[in-house]
Design an enzyme around this catalytic site. Structure first.
Site, PDB file in Angstrom:
ATOM      1  N   ASP A 200       0.889  -1.158   0.000  1.00 26.73           N
ATOM      2  CA  ASP A 200       0.000   0.000   0.000  1.00 26.73           C
ATOM      3  C   ASP A 200       0.924   1.204   0.000  1.00 26.73           C
ATOM      4  O   ASP A 200       1.547   1.512   1.020  1.00 26.73           O
ATOM      5  CB  ASP A 200      -0.909   0.009   1.237  1.00 26.73           C
ATOM      6  CG  ASP A 200      -1.950   1.119   1.176  1.00 26.73           C
ATOM      7  OD1 ASP A 200      -1.592   2.234   0.725  1.00 26.73           O
ATOM      8  OD2 ASP A 200      -3.101   0.898   1.584  1.00 26.73           O
ATOM      9  N   HIS A 201       1.037   1.875  -1.146  1.00 23.92           N
ATOM     10  CA  HIS A 201       2.092   2.877  -1.291  1.00 23.92           C
ATOM     11  C   HIS A 201       1.912   4.061  -0.335  1.00 23.92           C
ATOM     12  O   HIS A 201       2.859   4.801  -0.091  1.00 23.92           O
ATOM     13  CB  HIS A 201       2.200   3.347  -2.746  1.00 23.92           C
ATOM     14  CG  HIS A 201       1.103   4.265  -3.182  1.00 23.92           C
ATOM     15  ND1 HIS A 201      -0.100   3.812  -3.659  1.00 23.92           N
ATOM     16  CD2 HIS A 201       1.031   5.622  -3.207  1.00 23.92           C
ATOM     17  CE1 HIS A 201      -0.869   4.840  -3.960  1.00 23.92           C
ATOM     18  NE2 HIS A 201      -0.215   5.957  -3.701  1.00 23.92           N
TER      19      HIS A 201
ATOM     20  N   HIS B  80      -5.853   2.731   1.657  1.00 26.71           N
ATOM     21  CA  HIS B  80      -4.994   3.882   1.976  1.00 26.71           C
ATOM     22  C   HIS B  80      -5.388   4.557   3.294  1.00 26.71           C
ATOM     23  O   HIS B  80      -4.557   4.738   4.185  1.00 26.71           O
ATOM     24  CB  HIS B  80      -5.071   4.919   0.857  1.00 26.71           C
ATOM     25  CG  HIS B  80      -4.559   4.441  -0.465  1.00 26.71           C
ATOM     26  ND1 HIS B  80      -3.624   3.438  -0.579  1.00 26.71           N
ATOM     27  CD2 HIS B  80      -4.846   4.841  -1.732  1.00 26.71           C
ATOM     28  CE1 HIS B  80      -3.365   3.234  -1.858  1.00 26.71           C
ATOM     29  NE2 HIS B  80      -4.092   4.073  -2.577  1.00 26.71           N
TER      30      HIS B  80
END
Length: 367
Positions: free
Chosen positions: A86-87, A149
């Site tokens: 999950d960037h 996110h």
């Protein structure tokens, strides 16, 4: 056969000796499981080198589909070889939550229901779907942004201090927090869809098309491009504090932030003013600032105004390199540091929270 050929090519590039391999799955999640099995059978690193898989979201659509995906990937590789990315966890301000909370003395004593009134975690995008409406329509804003996110930001913000900053200790506290979050229903959710907008840009009229104007979007789609939900946490630290998630496309600006609003106290009546807020701006222009009341210079003692104590990265760290989130995640995978990645137990609990409201939205056709 294709994977066997890939293995041969990689062995030639590696010189025939021991090597390590990282595979990045930025593909349709429908083929995650099959690729995983093929890599295991025919393309693992030779001579004792490690093989690690970076798996890009979405991790399923709901509890059932994630369970199927997890069963397929975990049957081929152990959990410590799976790096679910999950960037947002690689973004500088999100990373700084650990230092802000645990590297200072003043914040953690205030980090609970006795001092905090509510928390907002916000994602806003000024762009529409950009011709990718067909893909987006199959997932919607809750699956695309909120369940991953924003939930990960929430976990780092609200979890108990882990015993160490390693993969296992962090995952333990994140899962513990998720288990305390109540399941969401439609009554906890507000939905919207962006329409056509007319505006003036540089003195000229401009029309921004709405979601349904995108030719890749199914006609008459009720897919939500905006959602707001309120998470309730039933534990000693956070009971009674709403965590409000807001996410949307086609809005007035591009922005992501965490906004913590503190409770007013009786003695604040001596100097009336606004409540204190701690704001962490994730993007753009990374910054952390604290809104406080301050006496306005002059003769009047009762003249107080709100001011901002601002820590902007561009000012405090001039010339500093703010790494791209994916750069950091790839580096951590190579180092074997899984602390910034998403564990399978987290996803079980995350989907437990969101699956009921998603099912309710889809079954009722709410607009």
């Amino acid at each position: 056969d294709d994977y066997a050929r890939l293995h041969t090519i990689l062995c030639d590039l590696e010189g025939g000796g021991k090597a390590n391999r990282i595979f990045f799955f930025s593909v349709n999640p429908m083929v995650f499981a099959q690729i995983c099995i093929c890599v295991k059978k025919q393309a693992c690193a030779p001579h004792g080198g490690y093989t690690r898989l970076i798996i890009e979201k979405p991790f399923g659509r709901d509890s059932k589909s994630f369970a199927e995906l997890d069963a397929a990937t975990s049957s081929a590789f152990p959990e410590d070889a799976l790096y679910r990315i999950d960037h947002y966890l690689g973004k500088e301000v999100v990373l700084n939550l650990v230092t802000l909370r645990f590297g200072n003395q003043i914040f953690e004593p205030l980090w609970d229901r006795r001092s905090i009134a509510h928390v907002q975690i916000v994602f806003k995008e000024d762009l529409g779907t950009g011709g990718r409406g067909g893909y987006f329509d199959g997932f919607g804003i809750i699956r695309d942004i909120m369940q991953n996110h924003l939930l990960q930001v929430f976990l780092w913000l609200a979890m108990e201090p882990p015993s160490a900053l390693d993969r296992e200790s962090i995952a333990r506290e994140k899962v513990r927090l998720l288990k305390a979050v109540k399941t969401l229903g439609l009554k906890d959710c507000f939905l919207g869809q962006f329409g056509k907008t007319e505006m003036i840009i540089n003195g000229k009229p401009h029309v921004e098309p709405g979601y349904l104007d995108d030719p890749t979007v199914p006609e008459g789609s009720k897919c939500a491009t905006y959602a707001a939900v309120a998470l309730e946490v039933d534990n000693e630290r956070w009971k009674g504090v709403p965590f409000v998630f807001r996410a949307g496309k086609g809005l007035d600006e591009r922005m992501a932030e965490v906004r913590i609003t503190f409770k007013p106290r009786t003695y604040n009546g001596l100097v009336p003013g606004q409540t204190n807020e701690l704001v962490m701006r994730i993007q753009p222009d990374e910054a952390i600032y604290l809104k406080v009341m301050n006496k306005s210079p002059g003769w009047h003692q009762d003249s107080a105004v709100p001011v901002v104590l601002d820590m902007s990265y561009s000012i405090c760290f001039p010339g500093g390199y703010v790494a791209d989130a994916y750069e950091r995640m790839f580096l951590n995978t190579a180092k074997g540091d899984g602390s910034l990645f998403v564990g399978s137990e987290e996803l079980v609990e995350a989907w437990r929270i969101f699956t009921p409201v998603l099912d309710e939205i889809e079954s009722t056709g709410v607009q």
